[in-house]
Structure formats: structure tokens, C-alpha cells
Scaffold this motif. Structure first.
Motif, PDB file in Angstrom:
ATOM      1  N   HIS A  54       9.045  66.672 -54.634  1.00  0.00           N
ATOM      2  CA  HIS A  54       7.622  66.438 -54.871  1.00  0.00           C
ATOM      3  C   HIS A  54       7.429  65.369 -55.945  1.00  0.00           C
ATOM      4  N   CYS A  55       6.471  64.474 -55.713  1.00  0.00           N
ATOM      5  CA  CYS A  55       6.113  63.476 -56.722  1.00  0.00           C
ATOM      6  C   CYS A  55       5.635  64.217 -57.974  1.00  0.00           C
ATOM      7  N   LYS A  56       6.100  63.775 -59.134  1.00  0.00           N
ATOM      8  CA  LYS A  56       5.771  64.473 -60.381  1.00  0.00           C
ATOM      9  C   LYS A  56       4.291  64.337 -60.729  1.00  0.00           C
ATOM     10  N   ASN A  57       3.661  63.325 -60.170  1.00  0.00           N
ATOM     11  CA  ASN A  57       2.270  63.041 -60.508  1.00  0.00           C
ATOM     12  C   ASN A  57       1.279  63.677 -59.533  1.00  0.00           C
ATOM     13  N   CYS A  58       1.604  63.596 -58.230  1.00  0.00           N
ATOM     14  CA  CYS A  58       0.617  64.044 -57.228  1.00  0.00           C
ATOM     15  C   CYS A  58       1.133  65.144 -56.301  1.00  0.00           C
ATOM     16  N   ARG A  59       2.411  65.494 -56.407  1.00  0.00           N
ATOM     17  CA  ARG A  59       3.034  66.546 -55.598  1.00  0.00           C
ATOM     18  C   ARG A  59       3.234  66.181 -54.133  1.00  0.00           C
ATOM     19  N   LEU A  85       8.437  59.488 -58.603  1.00  0.00           N
ATOM     20  CA  LEU A  85       7.045  59.210 -58.256  1.00  0.00           C
ATOM     21  C   LEU A  85       6.960  58.626 -56.853  1.00  0.00           C
ATOM     22  N   CYS A  86       5.877  58.939 -56.143  1.00  0.00           N
ATOM     23  CA  CYS A  86       5.713  58.412 -54.793  1.00  0.00           C
ATOM     24  C   CYS A  86       5.217  56.961 -54.858  1.00  0.00           C
ATOM     25  N   THR A  87       5.206  56.291 -53.703  1.00  0.00           N
ATOM     26  CA  THR A  87       4.839  54.868 -53.693  1.00  0.00           C
ATOM     27  C   THR A  87       3.371  54.671 -54.091  1.00  0.00           C
ATOM     28  N   ILE A  88       2.522  55.627 -53.753  1.00  0.00           N
ATOM     29  CA  ILE A  88       1.099  55.485 -54.094  1.00  0.00           C
ATOM     30  C   ILE A  88       0.919  55.590 -55.614  1.00  0.00           C
ATOM     31  N   CYS A  89       1.574  56.558 -56.232  1.00  0.00           N
ATOM     32  CA  CYS A  89       1.450  56.727 -57.686  1.00  0.00           C
ATOM     33  C   CYS A  89       2.047  55.533 -58.442  1.00  0.00           C
ATOM     34  N   CYS A  90       3.036  54.866 -57.840  1.00  0.00           N
ATOM     35  CA  CYS A  90       3.682  53.718 -58.493  1.00  0.00           C
ATOM     36  C   CYS A  90       2.883  52.435 -58.315  1.00  0.00           C
TER      37      CYS A  90
END
Ligand SMILES: [Zn+2]
Length: 200
Positions: free
Chosen positions: A56-61, A68-73
Motif C-alpha cells: 500500500h502507498c504510504k500516503n494514499c493506501r 509511494l504510488c505514481t499519483i502521490c509522487c
């Protein structure tokens, strides 16, 4: 007749999939053994890698392979805007619609006390931390229009209230091309109560 123990165990393993009972599991396994052994090997291989490598992405799950996922990055996304959804599939649907440039937060479900799903299971502490950082300006609640989705929206409302963050809920009502006479009563009632000012 007693089947091979290996055959039995692979059929049993397929039953962990949602909606797959004994009969369907059997059909799938027989299909792979009889007609598509390469497909079966590929499935086993990819599945094992995915189960190890996807987290899971640490920011958005959302699901991703890194912290982190590509959107959060991405610097192209508006990080002051968070859209809260119930599942990663909802993100795909919104991304495919092409109109949203904010970020997300995935609950991986909705509040459901009877099933033991509380705020902690939905990662709301992670969300709260994100809000506390002070960069979030608007949160869009895009949970589904079910009793649980609504209850979750109410909970999110209370959670966000102490912060200086605008909270909105996705509009629900008449689908594009939908004719009023074919709508169910709840959808129609809702589209009337949640009407908006007409701006052209
Ligand atoms: Zn993310």
C-alpha cells in the motif's frame, strides 16, 4: 472416488476467490490442467510475485510497488485536493474519466461495525496525519451511495470538521442519458434534494 491430494489442494486454493465455490474451482483447475498449463504456470508465477511485491502507498493506501504510488509522487497532481474512495478500482474509474487532477485516499472498504471494520481498518489515522500537515484544502468524499458509504461519509465529516478544510461529496443522481421515468425512487429523490444552481 478419492482424487489426487495435490489436485484437491489446488481446487481448495481457488476457493479463496470471491464467489468461487467447489464447482467453479474444479472447472477452473480442470481447464488449466487440460487446456492451458502454460497459462496456469504464468498465473502462479505472476500471482506469487504480486503477493510479495505489491503493497500500500504510504500516503494514499492505493496499491503500488514502492513506498509511494505514481499519483502521490507526481508534481502534475494537485496535492491540496484529496478524493476519498472505497477501493483502488474506484481510482481507476475516476482516472479513466480523465477529469480529476487531485490525489486520492483509499479506505479499502467502508465503516461496517458488524463486520469489525472501524476507523482504524480504514486507515483514517493516516488520513488525519495528512490533513494535519496543513496542505490539504479540499476533500471530496466519493464513497458509494449505500448505507455504509453514507455512514462513512458522516464519519469523515466529523473527522475533518476541526480542520480548515472544505469537505464535499460527489453528486449522485441521474446518469448521463438517463430518463427520469426509469430511475429508482431513491436516486430521483436524491437528485432533487442535491440539486445545484444552474450555471451556463
Ligand atoms: Zn499514493
Amino acid at each position: 472416488m478419492k482424487q489426487s491430494p495435490l489436485l484437491e489442494s489446488v481446487i481448495e486454493a481457488f476457493r479463496c476467490l470471491p464467489g468461487v465455490g467447489q464447482k467453479s474451482a474444479q472447472r477452473m483447475v480442470y481447464h488449466l490442467l487440460e487446456r492451458d498449463r502454460d497459462g496456469g504456470k504464468h498465473l502462479a508465477n505472476v500471482l506469487a510475485r504480486a503477493m510479495e511485491g505489491i503493497q500500500h502507498c504510504k500516503n494514499c493506501r492505493n496499491f503500488c510497488e514502492d513506498e509511494l504510488c505514481t499519483i502521490c509522487c507526481s508534481h502534475k497532481r494537485d496535492h491540496s485536493l484529496i478524493c476519498i474512495v472505497e477501493s483502488p478500482a474506484d481510482i481507476l474509474a475516476i482516472e479513466n474519466s480523465g477529469g480529476f487532477k487531485g490525489t486520492y485516499f483509499v479506505l479499502m472498504g467502508h465503516l461496517s461495525p458488524l463486520d469489525g471494520v472501524g476507523p482504524e481498518e480504514l486507515g483514517l489515522d493516516v488520513l488525519e496525519k495528512r490533513i494535519q500537515e496543513g496542505t490539504v484544502e479540499e476533500i471530496i468524499v466519493a464513497t458509494s451511495a449505500t448505507i455504509e458509504g453514507e455512514a462513512t461519509a458522516h464519519y469523515l465529516h466529523d473527522l475533518v470538521q476541526p480542520f480548515n478544510v472544505k469537505l464535499t461529496r460527489i453528486a449522485q443522481g441521474i446518469p448521463m442519458g438517463g430518463e427520469l421515468e426509469y430511475l429508482d425512487a431513491n436516486t430521483l429523490a436524491r437528485s432533487l434534494t442535491e440539486r445545484r444552481t444552474l450555471n451556463f
